[in-house]
Design an enzyme around this catalytic site. Structure first.
Site, short mmCIF file in Angstrom:
data_model
loop_
_atom_site.label_atom_id
_atom_site.label_comp_id
_atom_site.label_asym_id
_atom_site.label_seq_id
_atom_site.Cartn_x
_atom_site.Cartn_y
_atom_site.Cartn_z
N GLU A 258 0.85 -1.19 0.00
CA GLU A 258 0.00 0.00 0.00
C GLU A 258 0.88 1.23 0.00
O GLU A 258 1.94 1.26 0.65
CB GLU A 258 -0.90 0.03 1.25
CG GLU A 258 -1.70 1.34 1.31
CD GLU A 258 -2.81 1.34 2.34
OE1 GLU A 258 -2.72 0.58 3.31
OE2 GLU A 258 -3.77 2.11 2.16
N CYS A 451 -6.70 1.38 2.77
CA CYS A 451 -7.54 2.58 2.75
C CYS A 451 -7.27 3.42 1.50
O CYS A 451 -8.12 4.16 1.04
CB CYS A 451 -7.30 3.40 4.01
SG CYS A 451 -7.93 2.55 5.46
N ASN A 582 -12.33 -2.87 0.76
CA ASN A 582 -11.29 -3.00 1.78
C ASN A 582 -11.90 -2.71 3.13
O ASN A 582 -12.35 -1.59 3.37
CB ASN A 582 -10.16 -2.00 1.52
CG ASN A 582 -9.17 -1.97 2.66
OD1 ASN A 582 -8.51 -2.96 2.95
ND2 ASN A 582 -9.09 -0.83 3.35
N GLU A 583 -11.95 -3.69 3.97
CA GLU A 583 -12.46 -3.57 5.34
C GLU A 583 -13.59 -2.53 5.47
O GLU A 583 -13.58 -1.68 6.35
CB GLU A 583 -11.34 -3.32 6.34
CG GLU A 583 -10.46 -2.14 6.16
CD GLU A 583 -9.41 -2.03 7.27
OE1 GLU A 583 -9.32 -0.94 7.87
OE2 GLU A 583 -8.69 -3.00 7.55
O1 AHR Z 1 -2.31 -1.35 6.64
C1 AHR Z 1 -2.67 -0.07 7.03
C2 AHR Z 1 -4.17 0.16 6.97
O2 AHR Z 1 -4.81 -0.67 7.88
C3 AHR Z 1 -4.83 -0.18 5.67
O3 AHR Z 1 -4.81 0.85 4.78
C4 AHR Z 1 -6.24 -0.45 6.06
O4 AHR Z 1 -6.84 -1.39 5.23
C5 AHR Z 1 -6.12 -0.90 7.49
O5 AHR Z 1 -6.95 -0.18 8.31
#
Ligand code: AHR
Length: 848
Positions: A258, A451, A582-583
């Site tokens: 990321e 995120c 994503n989450e």
């Molecule tokens: O890995 C860091 C963050 O943790 C990521 O962006 C998110 O998916 C999670 O909250």
């Protein structure tokens, strides 16, 4: 009419309870009273019960508000709870005094709650919502606002909310609430009479959570006392290897890249010029002076936007008779003798009297010139100029200077770039960092977030097609981690990197909803609660199809595939996996969008494996529970489900059975897309190694895992810990990195059942073993973990360890940030006794 009658009854009931002294137990032997309330706007919904001394006792938080951003939001005001006729519980509350919504939550047992919804209303600021249950299962909701009182009808499943366009005439008496005194303070809330068994269940639930939290507090710093009784010469263990075997995933260990903590620009992407596109937007970064000229030193230079190089990159700088200096990311590191490719786009400025450009490009450190080239051109249209610079000395804080030598000709400059020629496989990634990642032999790469994928509000959702094509046409954007992305490291580069490492690409795009912690939009509604409007979702779904076509299509017949070929990759990338979301908060907004996207992909590309999401926390979080229910129900369009959890070392030590009871069929496979135990030390490496033994044991249900985050630039952390730290010159590998490396390089596709036995009490969660076979290499790998402060001599029963077995491993004290390799003879393998001696705090792989 019927509604009014019901309401009157409900009011009487509420008033009746209100009139009781708060501590009076109404009910009989089999029922008791509970009080549901909020002790503070950030404390969420709590439950208290009354004991024999007529005292109210708080059991803990039932749920918390998930509305909008962390920090300033996620507040709960005036929660109101009802018990519906079907036995379910429903809660409403105000989220603030300006959002055009209130929050709704639903529970079957009061301890687990469905993810919240935030139904959109006409008024801005939906205050003090109250509710009444109707016989037909629907619910009447009233709230106050600056437009007067409003009435909303909720469907029986508490998913649809229809607001009456007319103001409501309901009497204020409906807002009377119950009160109770908990911990010496009197609160308003809702009183209920429930069966005692229900209260017992609730109390046991909280007792179990507390016991779990206590176990999860275990730290290795306490080992000296905790394990004082272990014999100093060490302990014995037997590893019983059974003939039983099962097929497991051969893709268990991958990486999650990321762009967080400057992992891309300033990190893996080898570009040495910061803000090469002059597109930093004011106030979007944390640093002072953030804006189009950030990272550039200049005298009175300015940026303009007319006739830009590309509409996607409107700003460029106008350089007068002056020097423009870029200081990279904390300086530019150079190596003596190394070759660097400099380039920029330029033209004579509209105010120039001549089109003749003459300037000097230099690399300088402390006044010493380390490389320089003169460039000349006669151009009025944007033109790219290039030069090769060779550094005459090492430098760690060099700067790039562009000096305009033609004093009368102001020049326009954009896309200033400096790349080392020596990049990973010649594909533009910083060699040392890329090699550290490649050395993990990851089986897949998830990218670009996190995120970062779903962004800060819907306007910041990551659109993959903005990140391919010529640099200047890529669309730079604000990064949710508070800096800027040039998108120089875009989807083409990600796919190329995967191919260069032999890893499967796993791109993850937003599920049509932005980050669950996005701040509100301009109208006060937000962030993830909004979602891409449904009438734009068809177009958004096409983006997924275009991506697959771009990656796998035939350039002769597809314009998307032609873009890939034009960029230098005519052969398909062979994309097999795609992540949606994503989450996310598994809200109604999410679910309807996810299904649209997933069905679109499945219809056109039935072989692509689709990965859904199960929220940001493990069981029993509401997104996890709803995410799994939803994933199982829609297993036809959900092949994998992405779980995330960042936990204490103690949690990992005590949850090695986490996947033992997962369903083996009829459900998506697990992708543990983000996990880490929360230290940068050997303690975490050990806890994660033990956990990975249990993941391998469950490799028939867990298909993939990736530690997170992968990279962090020293001094620019958004997150801690990370797997690999770096600055401009060095790469630091954490002990957790070594765990990942060892498990990845010693994986297999068949799991051999084993049992590790020892006579000692209280040590089993500190010892791990796993045996896998790899059909591709024909090799067997035995991995052993000792997270105890003493030697463990393991006798292997059921498997012969040949004396020429290859061994590798590492050890360190739990608090150490680095670890040392273990010498093979320390393991005493060659002595023909089929034993291995594990030093204290060690992780070992034996291959034969
Ligand atoms: O890995 C860091 C963050 O943790 C990521 O962006 C998110 O998916 C999670 O909250």
């Amino acid at each position: 009419m019927r509604r009014i009658a019901l309401l009157a009854m409900a009011c009487l009931f509420a008033i009746g309870l209100h009139a009781q002294p708060a501590y009076t137990v109404i009910g009989n032997d089999t029922t008791c009273q509970i009080f549901v309330y909020s002790p503070g706007e950030k404390s969420g919904l709590h439950l208290a019960w009354v004991d024999e001394q007529q005292q109210w006792n708080d059991v803990g938080q039932l749920c918390a508000s998930d509305y909008s951003a962390w920090g300033s939001e996620k507040k709960m005001f005036n929660p109101y709870v009802i018990h519906q006729g079907d036995g379910t519980w429903r809660a409403v509350w105000s989220v603030n005094n300006y959002a055009p919504c209130f929050a709704v939550a639903y529970s079957e047992d009061l301890v687990t709650w469905r993810p919240q919804d935030y139904p959109r209303m006409s008024a801005k600021g939906c205050l003090e919502p109250i509710m009444f249950a109707c016989d037909d299962g629907t619910t009447d909701i009233y709230y106050k606002s600056s437009n007067g009182k409003r009435y909303v009808k909720a469907s029986a499943d508490f998913r649809q909310f229809t607001e009456d366009p007319q103001p409501s005439t309901i009497d204020d008496v409906a807002w009377l609430r119950d009160t109770a005194t908990v911990g010496g303070k009197t609160y308003e809330g809702n009183l209920f009479e429930v069966p005692k068994v229900h209260l017992d269940y609730i109390r046991q639930w909280f007792a179990a959570l507390n016991a779990d939290a206590e176990l999860s507090r275990e730290r290795m710093a306490q080992d000296a006392q905790h394990y004082a009784d272990l014999p100093t010469e060490g302990i014995q263990a037997t590893l019983k290897v059974s003939p039983k075997q099962k097929a497991i995933s051969d893709k268990l260990i991958g990486v999650f890249f990321e762009d967080i903590s400057y992992a891309a620009d300033g990190g893996l992407y080898a570009e040495l010029i910061q803000n090469r596109d002059f597109e930093y937007k004011p106030n979007q970064g944390r640093a002072k002076g953030w804006g189009p000229l950030y990272a550039w030193r200049h005298k009175a230079q300015k940026t303009e936007t007319d006739r830009p190089l590309s509409a996607n990159n409107p700003h460029y700088v106008v350089l007068n008779a002056d020097t423009l200096t870029n200081y990279g990311w904390d300086g530019i590191a150079l190596k003596k003798g190394a070759h660097y490719d400099f380039s920029l786009y330029t033209r004579a400025n509209k105010n120039a009297t001549k089109a003749k450009l003459k300037f000097l490009v230099r690399l300088v450190e402390n006044g010493q010139v380390l490389a320089e080239k003169k460039l000349t051109a006669e151009v009025t249209q944007w033109t790219q100029l290039k030069a090769e610079l060779i550094a005459t000395a090492d430098a760690s804080k060099a700067e790039l200077q562009i000096i305009n030598l033609n004093k009368k000709t102001p020049i326009d400059i954009d896309m200033v770039s400096l790349f080392p020629q020596d990049t990973y496989k010649g594909h533009g990634l910083r060699r040392d960092l890329a090699e550290a990642i490649a050395d993990l032999q990851p089986k897949f790469v998830r990218f670009p977030g996190g995120c970062m994928s779903h962004g800060q509000g819907i306007d910041n959702i990551y659109h993959w097609q903005h990140t391919v094509g010529p640099w200047q046409d890529r669309k730079p954007d604000y990064n949710i981690w508070h800096y800027h992305q040039t998108r120089g490291l875009g989807f083409y580069e990600f796919f190329q990197f995967c191919e260069d490492m032999g890893a499967e690409p796993l791109p993850v795009l937003a599920a049509g909803v932005p980050c669950q912690n996005s701040t509100a939009n301009a109208d006060g509604y937000g962030g993830q609660q909004g979602g891409i409007p449904m009438d734009q979702m068809d177009d958004y779904c096409q983006e997924f199809l275009h991506l697959i076509e771009w990656a796998n299509g035939d350039p002769a017949t597809s314009s998307w595939a032609k873009m890939r070929a034009d960029a230098g990759h005519p052969a398909p990338f062979n994309l097999k996996y795609i992540g949606i979301g994503n989450e996310d908060l598994i809200s109604t907004t999410f679910e309807e969008r996810y299904l649209m996207i997933a069905q679109t992909i499945r219809n056109k590309y039935p072989d692509i494996q689709i990965c859904g999401t199960a929220g940001p926390f493990h069981y029993p979080s509401s997104d996890y529970i709803e995410g799994w229910e939803f994933g199982k129900k829609h297993h036809d369009v959900t092949d994998l489900l992405d779980e995330h959890y960042y936990e204490s070392t103690g949690w990992f030590l005590h949850h090695q059975d986490y996947y033992d009871h997962y369903p083996r069929s009829g459900a998506p496979k697990v992708y543990v897309g983000e996990y880490a135990s929360k230290t940068r030390t050997m303690e975490s490496a050990l806890a994660e190694a033990l956990y990975l033994c249990s993941v391998e044991r469950n490799g028939d249900v867990v298909s993939m895992t990736s530690y997170a985050p992968l990279l962090a630039k020293e001094g620019h952390h958004n997150w801690n810990p990370d797997l690999i730290y770096f600055d401009n010159e060095r790469v630091t590998l954490t002990p957790s990195y070594h765990t990942q490396r060892l498990f990845s390089r010693h994986g297999g596709n068949t799991y051999v059942e084993t049992r590790l036995e020892t006579a000692q009490q209280n040590v089993s969660h500190r010892l791990g073993a796993t045996v896998v076979k790899d059909a591709t290499t024909g090799k067997t790998h035995l991995k052993l973990v000792n997270a105890l402060p003493v030697n463990v001599r393991v006798t292997v029963d059921g498997l012969t360890l040949p004396p020429d077995a290859q061994c590798e491993g590492f050890s360190a004290q739990p608090q150490e940030k680095s670890c040392q390799p273990i010498a093979i003879d320390a393991l005493q393998l060659a002595n023909g006794t089929n034993t291995v001696t594990l030093p204290p705090y060690a992780v070992v792989a034996i291959t034969f």
